[in-house]
Scaffold this motif. Structure first.
Motif, short mmCIF file in Angstrom:
data_model
loop_
_atom_site.label_atom_id
_atom_site.label_comp_id
_atom_site.label_asym_id
_atom_site.label_seq_id
_atom_site.Cartn_x
_atom_site.Cartn_y
_atom_site.Cartn_z
N HIS A 572 0.84 -1.18 0.00
CA HIS A 572 0.00 0.00 0.00
C HIS A 572 0.88 1.24 0.00
N THR A 573 0.27 2.36 -0.23
CA THR A 573 0.96 3.64 -0.15
C THR A 573 0.05 4.63 0.54
N LEU A 574 0.65 5.69 1.01
CA LEU A 574 -0.09 6.71 1.75
C LEU A 574 -0.60 7.77 0.77
N ARG A 575 -1.88 8.08 0.85
CA ARG A 575 -2.43 9.12 -0.01
C ARG A 575 -1.85 10.48 0.40
N PRO A 576 -1.53 11.33 -0.58
CA PRO A 576 -0.98 12.65 -0.23
C PRO A 576 -1.95 13.49 0.60
N GLU A 577 -3.24 13.25 0.49
CA GLU A 577 -4.21 14.03 1.26
C GLU A 577 -4.53 13.41 2.61
N ASP A 578 -3.74 12.45 3.05
CA ASP A 578 -3.98 11.81 4.33
C ASP A 578 -4.01 12.85 5.45
N PRO A 579 -5.06 12.87 6.29
CA PRO A 579 -5.14 13.91 7.34
C PRO A 579 -3.99 13.86 8.33
N LEU A 580 -3.60 12.66 8.76
CA LEU A 580 -2.51 12.56 9.73
C LEU A 580 -1.22 13.10 9.15
N LEU A 581 -0.91 12.75 7.91
CA LEU A 581 0.31 13.24 7.27
C LEU A 581 0.30 14.75 7.17
N ASN A 582 -0.80 15.33 6.76
CA ASN A 582 -0.85 16.78 6.58
C ASN A 582 -0.80 17.52 7.91
N ILE A 583 -1.37 16.94 8.96
CA ILE A 583 -1.25 17.58 10.27
C ILE A 583 0.21 17.58 10.72
N MET A 584 0.91 16.47 10.47
CA MET A 584 2.32 16.41 10.83
C MET A 584 3.14 17.38 9.99
N LEU A 585 2.81 17.53 8.72
CA LEU A 585 3.54 18.49 7.88
C LEU A 585 3.25 19.92 8.30
N ASP A 586 2.04 20.18 8.78
CA ASP A 586 1.75 21.52 9.33
C ASP A 586 2.67 21.82 10.50
N ARG A 587 2.88 20.84 11.35
CA ARG A 587 3.81 21.02 12.47
C ARG A 587 5.24 21.16 11.98
N ASN A 599 9.85 18.22 17.89
CA ASN A 599 10.56 17.92 16.65
C ASN A 599 11.17 16.53 16.67
N LEU A 600 11.68 16.10 17.81
CA LEU A 600 12.20 14.75 17.91
C LEU A 600 11.12 13.72 17.62
N CYS A 601 9.96 13.89 18.23
CA CYS A 601 8.87 12.94 18.02
C CYS A 601 8.27 13.07 16.62
N LEU A 602 8.28 14.29 16.07
CA LEU A 602 7.72 14.51 14.74
C LEU A 602 8.57 13.81 13.68
N THR A 603 9.86 14.01 13.73
CA THR A 603 10.74 13.35 12.76
C THR A 603 10.74 11.84 12.96
N GLU A 604 10.62 11.41 14.20
CA GLU A 604 10.53 9.97 14.47
C GLU A 604 9.28 9.37 13.84
N ALA A 605 8.16 10.06 13.94
CA ALA A 605 6.91 9.55 13.38
C ALA A 605 6.97 9.50 11.85
N VAL A 606 7.59 10.50 11.23
CA VAL A 606 7.71 10.49 9.77
C VAL A 606 8.55 9.29 9.32
N ILE A 607 9.64 9.02 10.01
CA ILE A 607 10.46 7.87 9.66
C ILE A 607 9.69 6.57 9.90
N ASP A 608 8.93 6.51 10.98
CA ASP A 608 8.14 5.30 11.25
C ASP A 608 7.10 5.06 10.17
N LEU A 609 6.58 6.12 9.57
CA LEU A 609 5.66 5.94 8.45
C LEU A 609 6.34 5.27 7.27
#
Length: 960
Positions: A572-587, A599-609
């Motif tokens: 599978h892949t993540l849709r670009p309009e995914d709400p969780l992804l866009n909220i994280m990108l807003d941060r 920022n530590l947790c934010l970058t960690e979550a992006v890598i975990d995705l």
């Protein structure tokens, strides 16, 4: 000889050996045992009340000690064992149990427990199989631990529970002795009519069937050795249920599941409702100490996460939760396991955990922080698939899967479980008429709401929870937390040219931040860390595990016993309009003003995705292959010579030509179009542009950034022993520049000559910062990972998909404000005083710069898209190239001291600069920005390592 032998036996000369002969002689041992036993009975019968007769109680204690000593000594000697046989034949244990229960004397109880333990350990005369022995011992244990007994010391309680544990060990090794300790009294329909619903639910009518079971249940919540013995003994009893249908039915109908669920709920209720995440003042991580971190306030209502009392309560709760997991792992009975899970869901999840999540808020002092932290710790601690499925299936409001009803086989255990389920449903319905439903507000809604919170601690713990779900339970997030779409073929894979181009792009972004550290070694360490991280992801196992057989194309699925468990993860892949992804990108867009923890947790979550092997990066992490465009007049494209027209299209030579042509096509680099980039890469480009804006307007930005890296290096490793500076001769002394401290000039010389040793001034500066902040020498890498080094001597620039070219980084030079002729050499007498005074002034200037408040600078959008090709390096912007060399650096510094610095650092009182641009309301110190810049550069390298590792591990790059 007989006469003289008898005569010598009564002389004092033989008294030394008489005790040894007595111990070796079975007849004399038995005589001594009978004598002590008769004196024990005599003292007991002639004492009206042992609780008030201290002399008699002391005599009984001494006699019990002697009896126990004789039995213990005899059990270690060769046969025969007349004392043990006498104790079994005369049932000595019966009066011993009566004496102990009626004495109300702690010391007599202790000796009685030791007496019974010695008989059990002897493993003779089948004591544990004897009904009279088990009856006497259980009566003793129940009476001395009951409500009307005296208060026992912790030592005696430990001996009592250890004795019960020893019995369960015997039952586990030999299930045939179970009937001596467990006697099921079948309650017929007539008896059930006289029992109300509450008694039926709690199982109080059956407590006398297995007293040993309930004795252990009373101690499972204790800490230390007592709790360990009780929990392990209870596990052995539950494990023995698989060999006894009567015991299995009894456990189902008993209040085991009720007591365990209510006990877990009671421990959860003891946890603080309001929490703040904090660190001890002497253990603040360096990445927080070198930022605007402030200790949150706590009081009697809001508890700190580093409070010893809070940590103790959390450990107790998690230990009992792990006991639940151990019970399910040891339980071989499906009916017992189903009963336990049902009570876990109804009593703990529905009545406690979900309501606490529903009622949480981030405006009342941290209740959201508390409940989200507890949920994260639960998901991190538990790995039993059925428990995880119950928790996430309910909180995420996954649809229930109704399993086909089994045929009515008349099984008494199944019937008992159905009755227990009905009793549970009736009891819960009477307690709560309007229960909350996760279909209206589930965990996904809570996570998205908390990520938009203005409370940074709420955002921090929510991101930690998201990372935990993505790392440990990714299959539950695919259809709930994430908005995904399936990938059916390999057409979505990126090409080899795009792979190299995108890694170069990430490296180019990291290069714009610059630095004198060698990033080759850093990147190699990140590659190793990322490889282990990807391999350890639970979804990666079926992708990287070699197949043991040609017919075995799939590994067995996760052993879930519940029908509602989600299916295995698919591509599978993540849709670009995914709400969780866009909220994280807003941060992510406010990266430099975010708290470092966020920022530590934010970058960690992006890598975990991006770590899951089934998650494709194209479209949201990297460019989508559908957006690739190639220049027709690309000079790099050299067409292969056309094959011979007479060549057969079916021949091997023609197939090789076609394959080479496809390989060359896949090696072409697509045209880099800024509009085709996913939002994640656009945000990263924006952040790097903001770093350039900081560099232009903050004085000594590069030097301060390098000092911050070295401060992390010192914190990450033990500080070296300072060595005395080398003596310099006047001929080797570098000339000083007018108006510039000589220590600053020395650093510039070191930057231009990397082969020389770096002076210790920077280390002293970093050590001084850490010592002032009270930060110990511990792991201080910006990412918070001990195994990742943040300092090296050169940068990695991957030039293609197969090799990594190691290119030395050009050192940034900082020109002084004005250049003049060198003054006369300073005399050696006052050189030290001048250097010290200049160093203090230099440090004072740096401190004033670090303390200034700045916001997010405005940057202009890129005029031209970034283009990367094989024949050139990634665009690494240096101070010299960006500003036109050293002269431009002089001009930039002059602007920084004047209008350039004021434009960013000194807005007018009405919140606007001279140009009328509104400045961001939220400001942070320059020191805070520097830490976040180091963190951003590390994140860019980590993203590149993820792309490179996945390409090699999962074959995600197309060459044809």
């Amino acid at each position: 000889m007989d006469f003289w032998s008898r005569l010598l036996a009564h002389t004092p000369l033989s008294s030394a050996s008489s005790r040894k002969d007595f111990a070796k002689d079975p007849a004399r041992r038995l005589h001594r045992f009978e004598k002590e036993y008769s004196q024990l009975l005599h003292t007991w019968r002639h004492s009206s009340n042992l609780a008030h007769d201290d002399e008699a109680a002391e005599q009984i204690e001494i006699r019990l000690q002697e009896l126990t000593s004789l039995l213990s000594d005899e059990s270690r000697r060769p046969l025969p064992h007349p004392c043990i046989s006498f104790a079994a034949a005369k049932q000595v244990y019966i009066p011993v149990a009566k004496i102990a229960t009626s004495s109300y004397n702690e010391w007599i109880i202790k000796e009685a427990v030791l007496f019974f333990a010695t008989l059990i350990e002897s493993e003779e005369e089948a004591f544990v199989e004897n009904d009279n022995f088990s009856g006497s011992l259980t009566n003793l244990l129940v009476r001395i631990t009951g409500a009307n007994s005296i208060r026992l010391s912790a030592e005696i309680e430990a001996r009592i529970v250890e004795l019960a544990f020893n019995i369960t060990t015997k039952i586990r090794l030999n299930p045939e002795i179970l009937p001596a300790w467990f006697k099921s009294h079948h309650h017929g329909p007539h008896d059930a009519k006289h029992v109300d619903g509450h008694d039926k639910f709690t199982g109080k009518t059956q407590k006398q069937d297995f007293p040993l079971f309930y004795l252990l249940m009373d101690y499972i919540h204790h800490e230390g050795k007592v709790g360990d013995f009780a929990r392990t003994g209870l596990l052995y009893i539950i494990e023995a249920a698989s060999s006894s249908v009567l015991l299995e039915q009894w456990i189902v109908e008993s209040d085991l599941s009720t007591l365990m669920a209510t006990g877990l709920g009671a421990l959860y209720s003891q946890l603080s409702r309001k929490l703040v995440i904090d660190h001890p003042s002497n253990e603040v991580p360096p990445c927080l100490a070198l930022s605007d971190y402030e200790h949150p306030k706590s009081n009697y209502e809001i508890v700190s996460s580093c409070s010893p009392e809070f940590l103790s309560h959390v450990d107790t709760f998690l230990s009992h939760l792990l006991f639940w997991q151990d019970v399910l792992n040891h339980c071989k009975s499906v009916e017992v396991k189903s009963t336990l899970l049902e009570h876990f869901q109804v009593i703990f999840l529905q009545q406690l955990l979900y309501p606490s999540l529903l009622e949480s808020s981030d405006v009342d002092g941290g209740s959201s922080v508390a409940v989200l932290t507890y949920l994260r710790r639960i998901l991190e601690s538990v790995d039993h698939p059925d428990m995880i499925n119950l928790i996430l299936h309910y909180l995420l409001a996954l649809p229930d899967v109704v399993s086909p009803a089994p045929a009515d086989s008349g099984d008494i255990v199944s019937a008992a479980r159905k009755r227990k389920s009905l009793d549970l449903a009736t009891m819960m319905a009477s307690k709560s008429e309007e229960a909350a439903d996760p279909l209206l507000f589930n965990l996904v809604d809570l996570i998205r709401a908390c990520l938009r919170s203005q409370n940074h601690q709420t955002v921090h713990v929510t991101l930690q929870l998201v990372s935990t779900i993505l790392k440990r339970h990714h299959r539950y997030a695919v259809t709930t937390l994430l908005d995904t779409e399936g990938v059916l073929d390999e057409s979505h894979h990126r090409t080899a040219g795009a792979q190299a181009q995108e890694i170069d792009y990430l490296m180019a972004l990291a290069g714009t931040i610059g630095g004198d550290d060698a990033f080759n070694e850093l990147y190699e360490n990140l590659l190793r860390d990322t490889l282990g991280r990807v391999e350890n992801h639970p979804c990666s196992t079926p992708l990287i595990t070699p197949k043991t057989s040609s017919n075995n194309h799939q590994l067995p699925a996760v052993p879930d016993s519940l029908p509602s468990a989600p299916r295995s993860v698919r591509s599978h892949t993540l849709r670009p309009e995914d709400p969780l992804l866009n909220i994280m990108l807003d941060r992510l867009e406010t990266f430099f003003t975010n708290p470092v923890e966020t920022n530590l947790c934010l970058t960690e979550a992006v890598i975990d995705l991006a770590v899951c092997g089934y998650m494709h990066l194209e479209g949201w992490f990297l460019r989508s292959p559908q957006s690739y465009h190639f220049d027709e007049d690309d000079e790099e494209d050299e067409e292969l010579p056309l094959p011979d027209p007479s060549l057969d299209p079916e021949s091997q030579e023609y197939a090789e030509y076609v394959q080479m042509q496809q390989l060359k096509e896949c090696r072409r680099r697509p045209k880099w179009n800024q509009s085709s980039l996913p939002r994640l890469l656009k945000v990263l480009q924006l952040l790097c542009d903001q770093v350039e804006a900081y560099r232009e307007q903050v004085p000594r930005f590069d030097d301060l950034l390098q000092q911050r890296r070295e401060a992390f290096q010192i914190a990450d490793h033990a500080p070296p022993i300072p060595t005395p500076s080398r003596a310099r001769t006047p001929s080797s002394q570098a000339p000083t520049v007018a108006g510039t401290p000589s220590i600053e000039k020395g650093m510039f010389d070191e930057a231009r000559n990397p082969s020389r040793e770096r002076p210790s001034g920077l280390e002293v500066f970093a050590q001084r910062i850490l010592s002032e902040l009270g930060t110990p020498s511990r792991s201080g890498s910006p990412r918070g990972r001990k195994e990742t080094r943040r300092v090296a001597s050169e940068r990695v620039v991957p030039m293609n998909d197969a090799t990594l070219l190691r290119t030395p980084i050009p050192n940034r030079s900082f020109s002084p404000t004005s250049v003049a002729s060198a003054p006369a050499p300073i005399s050696w007498d006052n050189r030290g005083d001048i250097l010290n005074s200049q160093a203090k002034a230099f440090q004072a200037i740096d401190q004033s710069i670090l303390a200034r408040r700045i916001g997010i600078p405005e940057v202009k959008p890129p005029v031209e898209p970034i283009t990367l090709s094989y024949d050139r390096k990634p665009a690494i912007v240096s101070a010299d190239s960006a500003e036109g060399g050293e002269d431009a650096s002089d001009d930039a510094e002059g602007e920084g001291e004047g209008g350039g610095e004021d434009a960013l650092l000194a807005p007018s009182e009405d919140g606007e600069t001279d140009a009328g641009t509104v400045v961001e309301e939220k400001t942070v110190s320059v020191s805070h920005v520097l830490t976040n810049v180091v963190l951003l550069q590390s994140f860019l390298f980590e993203m590149a390592s993820v792309v490179q590792v996945r390409a090699g591990l999962f074959d995600e790059v197309r060459y044809t």
